[in-house]
Design a protein around this motif. Sequence first.
Motif, PDB file in Angstrom:
ATOM      1  N   GLN A 197      13.947 -52.711 -47.788  1.00 48.00           N
ATOM      2  CA  GLN A 197      15.781 -53.628 -47.679  1.00 48.00           C
ATOM      3  C   GLN A 197      15.940 -54.211 -45.847  1.00 48.00           C
ATOM      4  N   ARG A 198      14.515 -53.156 -45.327  1.00 49.12           N
ATOM      5  CA  ARG A 198      15.151 -54.465 -43.854  1.00 49.12           C
ATOM      6  C   ARG A 198      13.930 -55.302 -43.979  1.00 49.12           C
ATOM      7  N   ASP A 199      13.199 -55.577 -44.600  1.00 45.70           N
ATOM      8  CA  ASP A 199      12.099 -56.625 -44.970  1.00 45.70           C
ATOM      9  C   ASP A 199      12.620 -57.591 -45.470  1.00 45.70           C
ATOM     10  N   PHE A 200      13.212 -57.743 -47.071  1.00 42.03           N
ATOM     11  CA  PHE A 200      13.729 -58.249 -47.449  1.00 42.03           C
ATOM     12  C   PHE A 200      15.246 -59.238 -47.029  1.00 42.03           C
ATOM     13  N   ALA A 201      16.192 -57.862 -46.020  1.00 42.87           N
ATOM     14  CA  ALA A 201      16.805 -58.590 -45.476  1.00 42.87           C
ATOM     15  C   ALA A 201      16.184 -59.959 -44.665  1.00 42.87           C
ATOM     16  N   GLU A 202      14.768 -59.426 -43.509  1.00 40.24           N
ATOM     17  CA  GLU A 202      14.499 -60.602 -42.625  1.00 40.24           C
ATOM     18  C   GLU A 202      13.655 -61.612 -44.088  1.00 40.24           C
ATOM     19  N   PHE A 203      13.072 -61.871 -45.314  1.00 36.39           N
ATOM     20  CA  PHE A 203      12.577 -62.557 -46.373  1.00 36.39           C
ATOM     21  C   PHE A 203      13.712 -62.816 -46.623  1.00 36.39           C
TER      22      PHE A 203
END
Length: 611
Positions: A502-508
């Motif tokens: 979820q953190r990576d997709f927020a950055e994505f």
Amino acid sequence: MTDLVQRTWHWHFEQSVNVVWPVLADTARFNEAAGFPPHQIREDPQPDGSVRYFGSARLGSYQLEWEEIPVNWSKHLWFTHERRFSKGPFSEVTAHVAFEPKAGGGCTCHYTLGVRPANWLGYFVLWTGFFAKTEKKFRSMADAARAYVTEQSNLQFDFMPPVLPDGARRRCLQLHDAMQSSPYHHDLLPLLINWMLERPETDLWTLRPKHLARLWQVDELDTIEAFLLAAKGGLLNLSWELLCPNCRVGKQTSASMDEIPQGAHCSSCNIDYGRNFNRNVELMFQPSKSIRPLQSGIFCLFGPMTTPHVTVQLRVSPGSTRTETVDLPPGTYRLRTLEPGNDQFLDHQGGPLLPVIFTSDHQLQLSAPAGTALDQLTIHNHSNRNRILVVETRAWVSDVLTASEAIALQCFRDLFDEHILRPGDHVEIDNITLLFTDIKASTLLYERSGDAAAFALVREHFAVLAACVRRHHGTIVKTLGDAIMAAFHLSSDAVECAITIQRDFAEFNRTRANADETVLVKLGLHGGPCITVTLNGILDYYGKVANQTARIQTLCEGGDIVLSQTLAEEPAVAAVLRQWPLERGTSQLKGISGETAWVRITSSAFAKATA
């Protein structure tokens, strides 16, 4: 009978017994360094269920045959090794090694060697400098051990360098160069190659990547991946060992997963047993024979460091009582016998140890405390035969790469997709944590963006998922449209992976601020027992846990994580979730009987954490 002739040598160390014990109690390595030949062992099951062990070897011009008496020891205190010969110059050879802590630090090792001549040749050998030559050799080995524990040497004992096949080093370099560009290399293959080419055989019979990761002080997952790459590339041979659940020794070796039998017989323990991917199927490695062929035979069947998880091994004669001083720190111990029989678990809190009783019908029991000293273990043998008590920890698990863990690694599936179960075969998995994902409103995504743009976005999203799953010691089992099913050996890894996703997709999504579409991922997790089968050419997981995990994912709203309450309550998972505000609820899931309790890390909680 002739007298036993003995000599005792005393070796002083500045280090504590805890440091010196692992070196001098490694009887296999000691025997190899002393120049004793590897030997063959024949196991002879007895009518009462016990096993006798008979060895044979050739030492120079002597053909030796003997009965191997299981070693007795009390960890950090002493061990005794005895062989009774039927062929050779001696009828008996006994080594008793005791460790004495010294005031102010350090310790002294007292090594007593006893020899009983069997014939005129034995007397001749004995009285023509046997003990003088042995003392000289052992003294040099004690000096080598002293250099090792003071970090002046990286070898416990000096040994004769191996004779390598012609071109072995050149082949290693060629294989290394072919694998150097792999993401699984981690710059560890040169370290592994040097280990294979330069170490004693004792270090190579069983190469365990977890053990070597700790020894080399490198990342465990990187080491496992490097080993798998080395096996794929030809540096190592990979095998599946079906371990005896009693003695933890591999008794059935298979080159591929589809050859692993349903069960095996352990002649050492004289028991039949089944397979379990979590408990007793281990992925093991040895050097490729074209690089470092190993001699057949062993240097020591029994020994304290052959089974380092065993803290006490004591033989008790029938109708007798034996009391020994032991070093048992507080913890949980398993008590069993070397012979077939029941076991008991002891939760030792540091008080007096419970007396052990072997009943007349050969059962192992723990009795009420009898006022013994804190460091005394008393064993009463009321049976009519010898019993060998074993007290062990679960420390052996820390070194074992189980089949369950291996097949839940992305590296293994990438490199060894041919290792699958036989058609129609299945294996029960005690516990696995599964993760199901989905993209919120993916159908609308295709309608708004068109097939090509939406498909490109979904492919990017798969790359983010794959990198995160691999980084957290998991594997993508399969893709389901624009969703995945992933598996993890450790539940905490699965939950940490979900949070990172979820953190990576927020950055994505932030890095694509000018794009028309964002990706909201729904994540559901649950764990428990299931079965693994081969389906559509892959190892897949089936059962209620898989079905329930898929249904839990449907409770997600997008950008959040939902996991079962049973998973959330696991101590390791609870520690991961402690920093997060949790929403709780229950739901009736399609096809699942009863209400399912769940917890959620909301999308708003992630938004606050990343703000």
